[in-house]
Design a protein around this motif. Structure first.
Motif, PDB file in Angstrom:
ATOM      1  N   PRO A 133     -12.752  -3.635   3.662  1.00 51.61           N
ATOM      2  CA  PRO A 133     -12.279  -5.026   3.576  1.00 51.61           C
ATOM      3  C   PRO A 133     -11.876  -5.370   2.129  1.00 51.61           C
ATOM      4  N   VAL A 134     -10.688  -5.924   1.952  1.00 55.24           N
ATOM      5  CA  VAL A 134     -10.238  -6.340   0.618  1.00 55.24           C
ATOM      6  C   VAL A 134      -9.750  -7.785   0.694  1.00 55.24           C
TER       7      VAL A 134
ATOM      8  N   ILE B 131      -4.307  -4.536   7.789  1.00 53.24           N
ATOM      9  CA  ILE B 131      -4.628  -5.273   9.008  1.00 53.24           C
ATOM     10  C   ILE B 131      -5.003  -6.690   8.591  1.00 53.24           C
ATOM     11  N   GLY B 132      -4.116  -7.638   8.884  1.00 57.67           N
ATOM     12  CA  GLY B 132      -4.314  -9.004   8.418  1.00 57.67           C
ATOM     13  C   GLY B 132      -2.972  -9.672   8.183  1.00 57.67           C
TER      14      GLY B 132
ATOM     15  N   LEU C   1      -8.179  -2.484   5.532  1.00 57.02           N
ATOM     16  CA  LEU C   1      -7.266  -1.347   5.412  1.00 57.02           C
ATOM     17  C   LEU C   1      -7.595  -0.344   6.508  1.00 57.02           C
ATOM     18  N   ALA C   2      -6.570   0.193   7.157  1.00 53.00           N
ATOM     19  CA  ALA C   2      -6.770   1.242   8.154  1.00 53.00           C
ATOM     20  C   ALA C   2      -5.748   2.326   7.867  1.00 53.00           C
ATOM     21  N   ASP C   3      -6.182   3.388   7.203  1.00 51.55           N
ATOM     22  CA  ASP C   3      -5.268   4.444   6.730  1.00 51.55           C
ATOM     23  C   ASP C   3      -4.107   3.840   5.949  1.00 51.55           C
TER      24      ASP C   3
ATOM     25  N   THR D 228       0.849  -1.193   0.000  1.00 51.65           N
ATOM     26  CA  THR D 228       0.000   0.000   0.000  1.00 51.65           C
ATOM     27  C   THR D 228       0.885   1.243   0.000  1.00 51.65           C
ATOM     28  N   HIS D 229       0.373   2.306  -0.647  1.00 49.39           N
ATOM     29  CA  HIS D 229       1.150   3.545  -0.806  1.00 49.39           C
ATOM     30  C   HIS D 229       0.208   4.639  -1.307  1.00 49.39           C
ATOM     31  N   THR D 230       0.777   5.803  -1.590  1.00 43.61           N
ATOM     32  CA  THR D 230      -0.074   6.908  -2.064  1.00 43.61           C
ATOM     33  C   THR D 230       0.360   7.398  -3.445  1.00 43.61           C
TER      34      THR D 230
END
Ligand code: 13P
Ligand code: 13P
Ligand code: MG
Ligand code: MG
Ligand code: MG
Length: 360
Positions: free
Chosen positions: A121-122, A300-301, A294-296, A56-58
């Motif tokens: 949720p993904v 999470i997982g 995902l949290a920000d 994950t990234h921006t």
């Protein structure tokens, strides 16, 4: 700010043969991603002999820095693979020179960018010993089949249906189908998963719901170097399929192309990550489903969904189908048709025998 989820995968050496990823490669991949400094979070997943970098990234999709990070990570892992003399070290890295984007260079890529919802949720689906079209049937069931996804019937936010973006992998074209209005048209194409692949699914408002890797490694390399062992990302809940609706298609182990030498048809068996060790005839093909909240941007997982006992029957069925089809040996339709085998021995055998073929 939008968050991006990129999954980039490659086989850069099997342990032993084509069965799994050696733990030292996973350690090396984690090291490289940890020191990168451009990610919010990451998880290194494995399925069979494939390393899946879940990041994950921006920076958005198709970003040079992310692709370079993945490429360099695979190169670093290749060094380890060479040292251990793993099978096919660097197998999926088709070029020595990285040109800014890993597409067309061997690794498989699935990426999406979105506004993170209140709860996001993904599921990252990862498969080995098969090809990108393996997701066609499950994606159709998740997003277009009310016998799989009751939300299409009873959730007002899903009742309008979804958009399917389909890619023609041979002629490099794409087309978008409105569903359910055009499901019969859609099925004409996606029923041929070696040729037409569901690349992405969108809501009718244009929000991305699912996306898959659609690289065909053997077509890129011009010679046969294995199937493309695909990945697929699916966002869930709140107007999208519930997590259980996204998992439900895998309770039926449908037949996919791949397995031994990428040249056979066999059942796609849903398994936990630790059980993704395709061994019998290098298979049967495997699918793993890793769930994250995902949290920000933090992952999470994972929740390793197919570890659940409710998929035991699917595994049993897959083993029964494997017993049944294996008895056909080198005969179609267990072995793929000749046009799918053009990068194997066929051209050489044809050349050798060409003077022996006579007019009827
Ligand atoms: P909850 O009531 O737990 O949110 O469940 C809704 C749902 O998505 C079940 O599939
Ligand atoms: P992979 O694509 O997973 O390396 O498999 C190649 C193969 O030939 C298995 O028999
Ligand atoms: Mg391999
Ligand atoms: Mg593989
Ligand atoms: Mg492969």
């Amino acid at each position: 700010e939008k968050v991006s989820l990129s999954v980039i995968k490659a086989d850069i050496g099997g342990f032993v043969g084509h069965s799994t990823v050696h733990p030292e490669l996973v350690i090396k991949a984690k090291e490289e991603l940890t020191k990168s400094g451009i990610l919010i979070d990451f998880f290194v997943g494995t399925v069979g002999d494939d390393i899946n970098l879940i990041m994950t990234h921006t920076l958005g999709v198709d970003h040079g820095e992310i692709h370079k990070l993945a490429w360099n990570t695979f190169l670093a892992c290749t060094e380890v693979a060479k040292k251990l003399k793993l099978y096919g070290a660097g197998q999926d890295l088709l070029s020595d020179a990285f040109s800014g984007n890993v597409k067309g260079m061997g690794p498989g890529v699935a990426e999406m960018e979105f506004e993170e919802r209140k709860s996001e949720p993904v599921i990252v689906f990862m498969a080995d010993k098969t090809e990108p079209g393996a997701w066609n049937l499950p994606l159709y069931k998740m997003f277009a089949d009310p016998f799989n996804t009751i939300g299409l019937v009873i959730d007002p936010k899903m009742h309008g249906g979804f958009l399917f973006e389909v890619h023609d992998l041979i002629h490099h074209k794409k087309v978008i189908f409105q569903c359910p209005e055009e499901i019969y048209d859609l099925l004409v194409f996606i029923g041929a998963p070696g040729h037409y692949c569901i690349k992405s699914v969108y809501t009718k408002e244009g929000e991305v719901a699912a996306t898959s890797s659609t690289q065909r490694l053997n077509l890129m390399a011009g010679r046969y170097i294995g199937k493309d062992d695909p990945v697929c990302i699916v966002r869930c809940q709140n107007g999208l399929p519930a997590v259980g609706e996204a998992l439900e298609p895998f309770a039926y182990p449908h037949l996919v192309a791949g397995w031994m030498r990428g040249s056979h048809v066999g059942p796609l068996m849903p398994v936990a990550m630790k059980d993704a060790v395709p061994s019998r005839f290098d298979g049967p093909p495997r699918a793993v489903a890793l769930g994250f909240q995902l949290a920000d941007g933090k992952l999470i997982g994972p929740q390793d969904f197919f570890a659940d006992v409710s998929f035991n029957e699917a595994r049993n069925t897959a083993n029964q189908i494997a017993n049944y089809v294996r008895r056909m040996g080198p005969f179609e339709p267990h072995r793929l048709p000749l046009n799918e085998m053009e990068y194997t021995t066929l051209p050489d055998v044809m050349k050798k025998l060409k003077d022996r073929f006579q007019e009827l």
